[in-house]
Scaffold this active site. Structure first.
Site, PDB file in Angstrom:
ATOM      1  N   LYS A  74       1.096   4.179  -2.918  1.00 50.32           N
ATOM      2  CA  LYS A  74       0.774   5.575  -2.635  1.00 50.32           C
ATOM      3  C   LYS A  74       1.987   6.484  -2.835  1.00 50.32           C
ATOM      4  CE  LYS A  74      -3.561   4.985  -1.624  1.00 50.32           C
ATOM      5  NZ  LYS A  74      -4.630   5.581  -2.461  1.00 50.32           N
ATOM      6  N   TYR A 118       0.830  -1.204   0.000  1.00 52.73           N
ATOM      7  CA  TYR A 118       0.000   0.000   0.000  1.00 52.73           C
ATOM      8  C   TYR A 118       0.868   1.259   0.000  1.00 52.73           C
ATOM      9  CZ  TYR A 118      -3.837   3.135   1.372  1.00 52.73           C
ATOM     10  OH  TYR A 118      -4.766   4.143   1.419  1.00 52.73           O
TER      11      TYR A 118
END
Length: 249
Positions: free
Chosen positions: A161, A157
Site C-alpha cells: 500500500k 500489506y
C-alpha cells in the site's frame, strides 16, 4: 457537462463486494457506465452490476485476475469492446496474508505484492495507453492508512500500500500533460467482511484509536473515490486522501 458524465466509463477492480461494490455504485450515481471486475464470486459481481443498473446506467461484470498481465489485458479489452473507451480506473483489488515478519513466508509476501501493487501497475499501464490517446482520464488507487503508519503483522500489506502511494505520485507527474490525473484514497478501519472476522477485542481497540470513534463504511471510502473521479476534480493530482476518521493524523 451532464452529457459528458453520462458517457464516461469506469473500470473498478475487485468490484464485486465491500468497498469495491460501494465504489461501483457511487460512480454509477455520477452517471458512469461501470465495468465490474472480479476474480472470484460471479454471483456477487452480478449483484453489483444490478445495483449499478438501478442508478440508470449500464454495467457489465468481467472476470479476470489483475495480478497478471493476461488478466489485465482481458479486463481492458472487454471494457473497450463493451463501451469503446475507459475514462476512470479504480484499483481496488487486493488481498491480505497477515503474519509477523519472522513467520511470514516468501510466498505470502509475493502474493500480496503481486495482487496489491503489481496488479495496480499493470492496470495503470493498460488504462494509461487509452487515456493518453484520448487526452482524458482519472486513475484512483486504493492505498491504506497502514501505508502511512505501519501495522504489526502486515509488513507485506503495508509495503504494497505504501508502494501504491509512490506509484500514484510518479504516474501523476508522468501523465499530467495528457490531462490524466492520478490520486490515492487511504481507507482506515472500514466495516467489511474482512474486518468483521476480527476478534471483538481487536475491533474495540482499533475503534478507540479513531478520533471520530467509529469504523468507516464502504460508502465513506466510495465517496472519497467519487470525489477524485468527478469532473470538478480535474485540477487535483498526486494527492492522498485519508478516509479514516482521523486515524492517521
Amino acid at each position: 457537462m451532464a452529457e459528458e458524465k453520462l458517457t464516461r466509463t469506469a473500470v473498478v477492480t475487485g468490484g464485486s463486494r465491500g468497498i469495491g461494490r460501494a465504489v461501483c455504485v457511487a460512480l454509477a450515481k455520477q452517471g458512469c457506465r461501470v465495468v465490474v471486475n472480479y476474480c472470484h464470486g460471479e454471483a456477487a459481481a452480478a449483484q453489483t452490476v444490478e445495483l449499478c443498473r438501478q442508478q440508470g446506467v449500464d454495467a457489465v461484470a468481467v472476470q479476470g485476475d489483475v495480478s497478471t498481465a493476461e488478466g489485465c489485458k482481458k479486463l481492458f479489452d472487454a471494457a473497450m469492446e463493451a463501451y469503446g473507451r475507459v475514462d476512470i480506473l479504480v484499483n481496488n483489488a487486493g488481498i491480505t496474508r497477515d503474519n509477523l515478519l519472522l513467520r511470514m513466508t516468501e510466498a505470502d509476501f509475493d502474493a500480496v505484492l503481486n495482487a496489491n501493487l503489481k496488479g495496480a501497475f499493470l492496470c495503470c499501464k493498460e488504462a494509461a495507453r487509452r487515456m493518453v490517446r484520448q487526452r482524458y482520464g482519472r486513475i484512483i488507487n486504493l492505498s491504506s492508512v497502514v501505508a502511512l503508519r505501519g501495522n504489526p503483522g502486515q509488513a507485506n500489506y503495508a509495503a504494497s500500500k505504501a508502494g501504491l502511494i509512490g506509484l500514484t505520485k510518479s504516474l501523476a507527474r508522468e501523465l499530467a500533460s495528457r490531462n490524466v490525473t492520478v490520486n490515492a484514497v487511504a481507507p482506515g478501519f472500514i466495516e467489511t467482511d474482512m474486518t468483521a472476522a476480527l476478534p471483538e477485542a481487536v475491533r474495540t481497540a482499533m475503534t478507540g484509536d479513531i478520533p471520530l470513534q467509529r469504523p468507516g463504511t464502504p460508502e465513506d471510502v466510495a465517496n472519497a473515490v467519487a470525489f477524485f473521479a468527478a469532473e470538478q476534480s480535474g485540477y487535483l493530482t498526486g494527492q492522498v486522501l485519508c478516509a479514516d476518521g482521523g486515524m492517521a493524523m
